[in-house]
Scaffold this motif. Structure first.
Motif, PDB file in Angstrom:
ATOM      1  N   THR A 295      -1.377  -6.880  -4.637  1.00 49.53           N
ATOM      2  CA  THR A 295      -1.435  -7.832  -3.827  1.00 49.53           C
ATOM      3  C   THR A 295      -1.175  -9.259  -4.350  1.00 49.53           C
TER       4      THR A 295
ATOM      5  N   ARG B  54      -4.578   6.101   2.341  1.00 53.41           N
ATOM      6  CA  ARG B  54      -3.540   4.971   2.216  1.00 53.41           C
ATOM      7  C   ARG B  54      -4.612   4.141   0.882  1.00 53.41           C
ATOM      8  N   GLU B  55      -3.532   3.832  -0.035  1.00 58.13           N
ATOM      9  CA  GLU B  55      -4.126   3.114  -1.188  1.00 58.13           C
ATOM     10  C   GLU B  55      -3.379   1.912  -1.509  1.00 58.13           C
ATOM     11  N   LEU B  56      -4.180   0.949  -1.983  1.00 55.15           N
ATOM     12  CA  LEU B  56      -3.760  -0.418  -2.453  1.00 55.15           C
ATOM     13  C   LEU B  56      -2.907  -0.331  -3.820  1.00 55.15           C
TER      14      LEU B  56
ATOM     15  N   TYR C 115       0.863  -1.164   0.088  1.00 61.24           N
ATOM     16  CA  TYR C 115       0.096  -0.030   0.162  1.00 61.24           C
ATOM     17  C   TYR C 115       0.895   1.275   0.225  1.00 61.24           C
TER      18      TYR C 115
END
Length: 118
Positions: free
Chosen positions: A50, A45-47, A37
């Motif tokens: 994954t 906060r940003e992804l 992130y």
């Protein structure tokens, strides 16, 4: 106690590359989602990306084709390879692991600063 330690941040020129490792320790990671992130100044906060325990990956559109998430199971380490960096990639990057089987829980690293500037 689960511990995530990021490293590899720093100052890089636009168009450059960095690789961020995140080493996990102190737990059992059987089924999980591990991710990166970012937290940019003045934003939430940003992804970024994954990878789950089965190896499936997912990327936010802004980094698709430029960033790659990978892992080394023997080292319990996940990597974020960042290429073609842009000034808007400047942020603190955090490693996260959401463990569904094993040491169940949600864990975060301390973050590593990435600055893209000429």
């Amino acid at each position: 106690q689960v511990l995530l330690v990021e490293s590899g941040g720093g100052l890089v020129q636009p168009g450059g590359s960095l690789r961020l490792p995140c080493a996990a320790s102190g737990g059992i990671f059987s089924v999980y989602i591990m991710g990166w992130y970012l937290l940019a100044p003045g934003k939430q906060r940003e992804l970024v990306a994954t990878m789950n325990s089965y190896g499936y990956t997912n990327y936010v559109d802004s980094v698709t084709g430029r960033f790659t998430i990978s892992r080394d199971n023997a080292k319990n380490t996940v990597y974020l390879q960042m290429n073609s960096l842009k000034p808007e990639d400047t942020a603190v990057y955090f490693c996260n692991i959401h463990v569904q089987l094993g040491s169940r829980g949600d864990y975060w690293g301390q973050g590593t600063q990435v600055t893209v500037s000429s």
